[in-house]
Design a protein around this motif. Sequence first.
Motif, mmCIF file in Angstrom:
data_model
loop_
_atom_site.group_PDB
_atom_site.id
_atom_site.type_symbol
_atom_site.label_atom_id
_atom_site.label_comp_id
_atom_site.label_asym_id
_atom_site.label_seq_id
_atom_site.Cartn_x
_atom_site.Cartn_y
_atom_site.Cartn_z
ATOM 1 N N PRO A 4 61.189 -51.299 16.737
ATOM 2 C CA PRO A 4 60.177 -52.332 16.974
ATOM 3 C C PRO A 4 60.832 -53.601 17.492
ATOM 4 N N ALA A 5 60.098 -54.346 18.289
ATOM 5 C CA ALA A 5 60.627 -55.584 18.858
ATOM 6 C C ALA A 5 60.947 -56.581 17.752
ATOM 7 N N LYS A 6 62.042 -57.308 17.926
ATOM 8 C CA LYS A 6 62.397 -58.352 16.974
ATOM 9 C C LYS A 6 61.413 -59.512 17.109
ATOM 10 N N ARG A 7 61.052 -60.074 15.963
ATOM 11 C CA ARG A 7 60.051 -61.141 15.950
ATOM 12 C C ARG A 7 60.725 -62.488 15.711
ATOM 13 N N ILE A 8 60.426 -63.447 16.563
ATOM 14 C CA ILE A 8 61.103 -64.744 16.536
ATOM 15 C C ILE A 8 60.079 -65.864 16.420
ATOM 16 N N LEU A 20 58.298 -72.343 27.653
ATOM 17 C CA LEU A 20 59.364 -71.726 28.441
ATOM 18 C C LEU A 20 60.162 -70.740 27.590
ATOM 19 N N LEU A 21 60.519 -71.157 26.375
ATOM 20 C CA LEU A 21 61.281 -70.276 25.492
ATOM 21 C C LEU A 21 60.476 -69.043 25.113
ATOM 22 N N SER A 22 59.207 -69.250 24.814
ATOM 23 C CA SER A 22 58.355 -68.125 24.448
ATOM 24 C C SER A 22 58.272 -67.118 25.595
ATOM 25 N N ASN A 28 62.128 -60.704 27.686
ATOM 26 C CA ASN A 28 63.314 -59.949 27.282
ATOM 27 C C ASN A 28 63.075 -59.068 26.058
ATOM 28 N N GLY A 29 61.807 -58.821 25.743
ATOM 29 C CA GLY A 29 61.487 -57.807 24.749
ATOM 30 C C GLY A 29 61.289 -58.286 23.329
ATOM 31 N N PHE A 30 61.234 -59.604 23.111
ATOM 32 C CA PHE A 30 61.016 -60.132 21.767
ATOM 33 C C PHE A 30 59.549 -60.492 21.568
ATOM 34 N N GLU A 31 59.085 -60.364 20.330
ATOM 35 C CA GLU A 31 57.779 -60.899 19.966
ATOM 36 C C GLU A 31 57.973 -62.328 19.471
ATOM 37 N N THR A 32 57.103 -63.235 19.875
ATOM 38 C CA THR A 32 57.295 -64.631 19.501
ATOM 39 C C THR A 32 56.024 -65.256 18.945
ATOM 40 N N VAL A 113 68.530 -66.913 25.367
ATOM 41 C CA VAL A 113 68.196 -65.505 25.127
ATOM 42 C C VAL A 113 69.459 -64.716 24.786
ATOM 43 N N ALA A 114 70.554 -65.001 25.506
ATOM 44 C CA ALA A 114 71.817 -64.306 25.237
ATOM 45 C C ALA A 114 72.328 -64.633 23.840
ATOM 46 N N ARG A 115 72.202 -65.883 23.430
ATOM 47 C CA ARG A 115 72.677 -66.271 22.096
ATOM 48 C C ARG A 115 71.812 -65.655 21.001
ATOM 49 N N VAL A 116 70.514 -65.600 21.236
ATOM 50 C CA VAL A 116 69.629 -64.940 20.270
ATOM 51 C C VAL A 116 70.065 -63.490 20.079
ATOM 52 N N GLY A 117 70.321 -62.801 21.189
ATOM 53 C CA GLY A 117 70.774 -61.416 21.092
ATOM 54 C C GLY A 117 72.093 -61.293 20.351
#
Length: 242
Positions: A4-8, A20-22, A28-32, A113-117
């Motif tokens: 399942p997609a990671k939720r942020i 913009l962040l959302s 990139n595949g995250f739920e926000t 996004v890279a840092r979140v990953g």
Amino acid sequence: MNEPAKRILIAEDDANIRNLLSSYLSINGFETDAVGDGSAALRHLAEHRYDLVVLDIMLPGADGLEICRKIRQNRSLPVLLLTALGAEDDRIEGFQAGADDYMVKPFSPRELVARVGAILRRTGGAAQQDPASEGAGEETASATHPIQLDWDCKSATYQGAALDLTHSEFKIMTALMRRPGVVFSRNELLDVLYPHGESVVQKAVDVHIHNIRKKLGENGARLLQTVRSFGYRLAKHHDDAS
């Protein structure tokens, strides 16, 4: 089967940055979920489960540092702080509050996004090698050591009582516990925390060590020893810390 997609949760008072962040994270595949003030962020944290929080420090209602401290009181949820304050002291204050990473505005959304990953990978958000299998053949802290780590559950105990470590603190303790008595330089511990070369102040290691010692109580400095001009080591045996 796909995970399942990671939720942020995004907490940012600037609507343009928030949107913009959302958008970038969603692409990139995250739920926000995105909110514009600290009070709303705290409500969402109480009502929903998240895999990571992106927190602006200068939030109305409750600022990001306050929210980060509240998170650290009862959970190990990863936190990425955003701020317009780029001074080293400001970044250190963020790490002292329990942040896993820190970005200064203006920043690239792609880098965020890279840092979140990267944070999710190093905190167990993505498949990783079993830490217990790394460093095979090396001496690890014995079962009689007062600090014990459960690598599967990402939990720790000290003298049999639960030790509430953040993800970054757990990573540091994992490295030290695998090689008790061995001195790790600050740069080596930074590599443990940020294996993908993310930019971070070297003093972040000192802050994490300070926080771990504080949680260990009066024996903290004897268990996590400073080797002047070199770095840190874990006392090899219980007697070494007495």
